[in-house]
Motif scaffolding. Structure first.
Motif, PDB file in Angstrom:
ATOM      1  N   ARG A 184      -2.338  74.235  84.293  1.00 28.52           N
ATOM      2  CA  ARG A 184      -1.249  73.305  83.969  1.00 28.52           C
ATOM      3  C   ARG A 184      -0.681  73.604  82.583  1.00 28.52           C
ATOM      4  O   ARG A 184       0.548  73.593  82.390  1.00 28.52           O
TER       5      ARG A 184
ATOM      6  N   ARG B 249       1.535  76.688  82.808  1.00 31.43           N
ATOM      7  CA  ARG B 249       2.864  76.451  83.369  1.00 31.43           C
ATOM      8  C   ARG B 249       3.794  75.769  82.376  1.00 31.43           C
ATOM      9  O   ARG B 249       5.008  75.978  82.408  1.00 31.43           O
ATOM     10  N   TRP B 250       3.232  74.950  81.473  1.00 27.65           N
ATOM     11  CA  TRP B 250       4.039  74.201  80.514  1.00 27.65           C
ATOM     12  C   TRP B 250       4.073  74.834  79.128  1.00 27.65           C
ATOM     13  O   TRP B 250       4.668  74.262  78.201  1.00 27.65           O
TER      14      TRP B 250
ATOM     15  N   CYS C 109       7.495  75.202  77.485  1.00 25.01           N
ATOM     16  CA  CYS C 109       8.075  73.928  77.023  1.00 25.01           C
ATOM     17  C   CYS C 109       7.439  73.475  75.714  1.00 25.01           C
ATOM     18  O   CYS C 109       8.136  73.020  74.800  1.00 25.01           O
TER      19      CYS C 109
ATOM     20  N   GLY D  71      10.718  77.388  79.347  1.00 21.59           N
ATOM     21  CA  GLY D  71       9.904  76.693  80.345  1.00 21.59           C
ATOM     22  C   GLY D  71       9.838  77.460  81.650  1.00 21.59           C
ATOM     23  O   GLY D  71       8.773  77.580  82.265  1.00 21.59           O
TER      24      GLY D  71
END
Length: 267
Positions: free
Chosen positions: A46, A49-50, A53, A184
């Motif tokens: 997780r 994936r972020w 960002c 992102g």
């Protein structure tokens, strides 16, 4: 590359968003996010994936602070012409050099291609982190460069003459939003690449690598033409928004193609 900025508020907001999108495609950004996403992909998917960002949040916070500081302290001054030219030339040199390096990396690679950057080489083991705050701090550190500072100062001074200092701060957030979109997407894409190590992943990484490299070289070439040729500058005058949309479309299309290639093959 810094382009002449519109002098109406709506056009300026749109242009700064597109500048953020393009800034997120900087090979140094992509290389840093690539490393962070790969480090976390196995144990903290997780976070992987972020990671783009989180990186953009830190980077954008510094850009917004610079924009606010410039608006508060230099609000009576106009943006000097040398500031725009300095930022443009620095961006051109970096984009051209990194574009060439990434083309070479794609042509030589026999595995999944990783973007090549300059600033990312300075991180060392600092990049081996899974904490969102530390990832944001890395992004903040990347914002402390002449090209980023000059770009933030330029749009801040333009905005403060149109609608006061709050508009300068708001544009810093708009810039961050555009940058977070590309960074992102890159983090999510790299996380998917790590899950695969087959031929499709290699092809997808080469498509993305070439798109990034050629986009950077193309932007640098247009910037050099604008600065070195009066005829080119006249021909390109007023096309900043169209060019910004073109960059955004190419970036999104490249990610879309690469993500599709990274999907598992149908049984």
């Amino acid at each position: 590359m810094t382009s002449p900025l519109p002098h109406d508020l709506a056009g300026l907001v749109l242009m700064v968003f597109l500048l953020g999108l393009r800034h997120g495609m900087d090979p140094d950004h992509l290389a840093a996010v690539d490393g962070l996403a790969r480090h976390n992909a196995r144990d903290r998917p997780r976070i992987a994936r972020w990671s783009g960002c989180f990186f953009s949040m830190g980077h954008g916070a510094v850009v917004t602070l610079i924009a606010g500081f410039v608006a508060a302290t230099l609000h009576d001054g106009a943006a000097p012409q040398w500031l725009e030219r300095l930022g443009a030339w620095i961006s051109i040199v970096f984009l051209l050099a990194l574009g060439i390096v990434n083309v070479v990396a794609v042509l030589r690679a026999d595995r999944v291609v990783r973007p090549a950057g300059i600033k990312v080489r300075w991180l060392g083991r600092v990049a081996e982190t899974g904490h969102p705050a530390v990832i944001a701090m890395i992004g903040a550190g990347f914002a402390l460069s002449v090209d980023t500072i000059s770009q933030a100062a330029l749009f801040s001074l333009t905005a403060v003459h149109l609608a006061g200092w709050p508009s300068s701060v708001a544009l810093g957030l708009v810039f961050t939003l555009g940058m977070a979109a590309t960074d992102g997407l890159n983090g999510a894409w790299v996380a998917r690449m790590v899950e695969r190590a087959d031929r499709r992943a290699r092809v997808a990484s080469r498509v993305m690598g070439l798109a990034i490299a050629l986009l950077g070289i193309g932007i640098a070439g247009l910037g050099m033409a604008r600065l070195l040729s009066a005829q080119a500058a006249e021909a390109l005058a007023g096309t900043e928004l169209q060019m910004g949309f073109g960059v955004a479309i190419i970036a999104v299309a490249s990610f879309a193609v690469a993500m599709r290639l990274a999907r598992p093959a149908a049984a």
